[in-house]
Scaffold this motif. Sequence first.
Motif, PDB file in Angstrom:
ATOM      1  N   LYS A 116       2.988  -2.059  -6.038  1.00  0.00           N
ATOM      2  CA  LYS A 116       3.500  -1.217  -4.967  1.00  0.00           C
ATOM      3  C   LYS A 116       5.205  -0.787  -5.238  1.00  0.00           C
ATOM      4  N   TYR A 240       4.994  -3.271   2.721  1.00  0.00           N
ATOM      5  CA  TYR A 240       4.147  -4.677   2.939  1.00  0.00           C
ATOM      6  C   TYR A 240       2.475  -4.577   2.671  1.00  0.00           C
ATOM      7  N   ILE A 241       1.987  -5.534   1.889  1.00  0.00           N
ATOM      8  CA  ILE A 241       0.454  -5.193   1.624  1.00  0.00           C
ATOM      9  C   ILE A 241      -0.297  -5.705   3.068  1.00  0.00           C
ATOM     10  N   PRO A 244      -3.818  -7.890   3.992  1.00  0.00           N
ATOM     11  CA  PRO A 244      -4.341  -8.565   2.918  1.00  0.00           C
ATOM     12  C   PRO A 244      -5.678  -9.276   3.046  1.00  0.00           C
ATOM     13  N   GLY A 395      -5.425  -6.881  -1.814  1.00  0.00           N
ATOM     14  CA  GLY A 395      -5.146  -5.998  -0.809  1.00  0.00           C
ATOM     15  C   GLY A 395      -6.421  -4.879  -0.462  1.00  0.00           C
ATOM     16  N   TYR A 405      -2.708  -6.524  -6.390  1.00  0.00           N
ATOM     17  CA  TYR A 405      -1.275  -6.045  -6.676  1.00  0.00           C
ATOM     18  C   TYR A 405      -0.745  -7.137  -7.263  1.00  0.00           C
TER      19      TYR A 405
END
Length: 466
Positions: A116, A240-241, A244, A395, A405
Amino acid sequence: MAAPDSDTTDNKIYALINYEDPYVQPLILAALEKRLPKPSYELISSISQLPSPSFRLLQWVQYESIDFDHLMENSSTSLSNAYIIRKALIRKHYLSTTIANWITKYLDSVLKKHVKPSVEFEIDYAEFLDDALVEAWELKESWARNEDQEDVQKKEWWILKPGMSERGQGIRLFSSEEELTKIFEEWDPESDDEDGEEEEDARSDAGSNIIGSKGEGKGEKEEGNGIITSQLRHFIAQPYIHPPLLLSPPNVPSSELRKFHIRTYVLATCALQVYVYRPMLALFAARPYVPPWDDVLQEDRDEAMKAHLTNTCLQESGDREGSVGLFWSLPDDIPSQPDLGSVKLESEPDWKDKVFEQIKEATGATFEAAARGMSIHFQPLPNSFEIFGLDFMVGHEEDGGLNTYLLEVNAFPDFRQTGSELSGVIEGLFEGVVNRGVVPFFGVKAEGGERDDGMVKVLDIDLGRR
């Protein structure tokens, strides 16, 4: 690998093994005993016990205890368990820069998919937040979009990480400038110093204070999610993932889905080969998952973060029960995921194999980016090896498929998170380290001959260092 000097009269390996951790020390000794021929090495308690500085030496100790002068002066006979310089990997803000630079240069890099993008900034006091975010366009644009978004489930959330913190300390979630400001205001300790000089001195003291998540005063230490003031300067913010992948921890009812991350142990040797240790861990959060917009985040931040933080170092002893499991023992079929207002994850056949392939790709690319693109801050030595702990989270992609990630890279990872029941994973890791990092350097024949050690090579490049 380097070969021992021809004028060395003693072919014995003198092994200084002092990891200063009662969990790890016996596992290292057991690995040496299993993989090195017994007459080939002798344990010593100090470098002063070497018959001569040119004799073969293995240092496997804490970073601060490594005699780097001896290592550099005896490069063909001395081996250590850490590189001297590796900030490009292990400091979050350095890693962010490493990857951003690499992706800019190589647009087709796999890191573009598996990391990210980060926003970096520096700040000492909450009142200077506006100045720190002058060039944080990504954050400001996200906040603007959130203001126009009436559906709370569609707002963009960010995760804040202190650049030099460890063990998950100081991590927070936010979706607006007001929420970010409040976080820093909670960290700012109150001071009754008239001239402010003592407060400034305290802030520059490397380990004097711990500021808790509710703004406890100076000198107080919180058992929860606190960070020392020396860490309150460099920060990164990442999208923010969400959502998830959620699964049930070992020995927990299958209906109780939690967030988890994958702890991957990586061995780097010489300059430079990188191996991923195939046995991996799944570390689960202490509480069932709740989305970041849930009201509990505003009502009780510490309790809410237990559903988001998967680092078991932050969990109370009771919460750790069942929080660590083996990645390859996770269910083959992904359970139905809750509707969290976003793209819904779809079950994929052989999803663990696909995740592992992505981990291998991302790991190799990350170390190459650091070695080639940030050579000032990552300098592999031909007579060193090091174990890193890489954290990954699964994710989704836009089409609902799974994507892995990279979260961070840790030096000297906390092996005790594995627990006593899974200590065999760490023992096997150390056997692989001896097999790949120690045996070839000293040119000895491994005890027990060739066998699968779980080490999968993901990078092999020649940096020209001899």
